[in-house]
Design an enzyme around this catalytic site. Structure first.
Site, PDB file in Angstrom:
ATOM      1  N   ASN A  62       0.864  -1.176   0.000  1.00  0.00           N
ATOM      2  CA  ASN A  62       0.000   0.000   0.000  1.00  0.00           C
ATOM      3  C   ASN A  62       0.902   1.227   0.000  1.00  0.00           C
ATOM      4  O   ASN A  62       1.764   1.369   0.861  1.00  0.00           O
ATOM      5  CB  ASN A  62      -0.910   0.006   1.228  1.00  0.00           C
ATOM      6  CG  ASN A  62      -1.964   1.089   1.169  1.00  0.00           C
ATOM      7  OD1 ASN A  62      -1.745   2.171   0.638  1.00  0.00           O
ATOM      8  ND2 ASN A  62      -3.112   0.798   1.729  1.00  0.00           N
ATOM      9  N   GLY A 124     -16.119   3.319   1.778  1.00  0.00           N
ATOM     10  CA  GLY A 124     -14.782   3.791   2.108  1.00  0.00           C
ATOM     11  C   GLY A 124     -13.688   3.355   1.157  1.00  0.00           C
ATOM     12  O   GLY A 124     -12.513   3.611   1.416  1.00  0.00           O
ATOM     13  N   ALA A 125     -14.035   2.700   0.065  1.00  0.00           N
ATOM     14  CA  ALA A 125     -13.014   2.256  -0.885  1.00  0.00           C
ATOM     15  C   ALA A 125     -12.404   3.459  -1.594  1.00  0.00           C
ATOM     16  O   ALA A 125     -13.111   4.223  -2.240  1.00  0.00           O
ATOM     17  CB  ALA A 125     -13.604   1.295  -1.907  1.00  0.00           C
ATOM     18  N   HIS A 132      -9.804  -4.922  -3.854  1.00  0.00           N
ATOM     19  CA  HIS A 132      -8.537  -5.152  -3.170  1.00  0.00           C
ATOM     20  C   HIS A 132      -8.804  -5.459  -1.694  1.00  0.00           C
ATOM     21  O   HIS A 132      -9.695  -4.899  -1.082  1.00  0.00           O
ATOM     22  CB  HIS A 132      -7.579  -3.963  -3.316  1.00  0.00           C
ATOM     23  CG  HIS A 132      -8.146  -2.651  -2.892  1.00  0.00           C
ATOM     24  ND1 HIS A 132      -9.079  -1.947  -3.646  1.00  0.00           N
ATOM     25  CD2 HIS A 132      -7.935  -1.915  -1.776  1.00  0.00           C
ATOM     26  CE1 HIS A 132      -9.384  -0.827  -3.026  1.00  0.00           C
ATOM     27  NE2 HIS A 132      -8.720  -0.785  -1.877  1.00  0.00           N
ATOM     28  N   HIS A 134      -7.219  -5.505   2.069  1.00  0.00           N
ATOM     29  CA  HIS A 134      -6.161  -4.953   2.923  1.00  0.00           C
ATOM     30  C   HIS A 134      -5.677  -6.029   3.891  1.00  0.00           C
ATOM     31  O   HIS A 134      -6.483  -6.733   4.503  1.00  0.00           O
ATOM     32  CB  HIS A 134      -6.695  -3.776   3.747  1.00  0.00           C
ATOM     33  CG  HIS A 134      -7.039  -2.585   2.934  1.00  0.00           C
ATOM     34  ND1 HIS A 134      -6.183  -1.516   2.784  1.00  0.00           N
ATOM     35  CD2 HIS A 134      -8.143  -2.285   2.215  1.00  0.00           C
ATOM     36  CE1 HIS A 134      -6.750  -0.608   2.016  1.00  0.00           C
ATOM     37  NE2 HIS A 134      -7.941  -1.048   1.651  1.00  0.00           N
TER      38      HIS A 134
END
Length: 177
Positions: A62, A124-125, A132, A134
């Protein structure tokens, strides 16, 4: 002068953390640039921050990590939802999530993990169009007050150094099988 709680009547008991700076991001046009998860695997592993390449999915660092070793598991195919994955993609997506956790534990000594997917912009993406997962390594005592009082996240390791540690540990794990 009366406070907002007094003005509104009965207080709801919630504390508010006002973050008006987020409106710049929320109101910005996110569609002007190529998807970062489509772009990353087209680059070298170092340039794309890729840790591992599978058949249908890959693992990437990330770029804006919550903690050192914050990984993202992504399908190569540009799909928005988990339900849009093929059975083969879903299987590898899950296997790579588990591998990412094992590798981060071995390479970085993680004590635990936060894992999750934010599907859709309202959930909240940040990149809602490309699924994806996390995988955020956690350590006892890793949280601090910086994000709340100073809008600053202390990340005590360089992203490329962490990527190299994870790549080496991933290779060791694969060789051990």
């Amino acid at each position: 002068m009366e406070t907002a709680d007094e003005f509104a009547g009965e207080a709801d008991g919630y504390e508010r953390l006002w973050t008006p700076h987020r409106m710049v991001y929320i109101n910005s046009d996110h569609g002007d640039h190529e998807c970062p998860f489509c772009r990353a695997p087209k680059r070298s592993d170092e340039e794309g921050l890729v840790v591992y390449r599978g058949q249908t999915c890959f693992v990437v660092m990330n770029l804006f990590p919550y903690n050192p070793g914050h990984l993202l598991v992504c399908p190569y195919r540009h799909v928005a939802g988990y339900v849009d994955l093929t059975e083969e993609e879903r299987r590898e997506f899950g296997e790579l999530t588990a591998s990412a956790m094992r590798v981060a534990e071995a390479a970085l000594g993680a004590h635990g993990f936060n894992t999750g997917m934010n599907q859709g912009a309202v959930a909240g993406a940040g990149v809602a169009a490309h699924l994806h997962q996390h995988v955020v390594p956690r350590w006892q005592g890793d949280a601090n007050f910086f994000p709340i009082v100073a809008q600053t996240k202390a990340v005590p390791a360089l992203i490329e150094n962490t990527r190299q540690q994870l790549v080496a540990a991933w290779k060791e794990a694969a060789d051990a099988r």
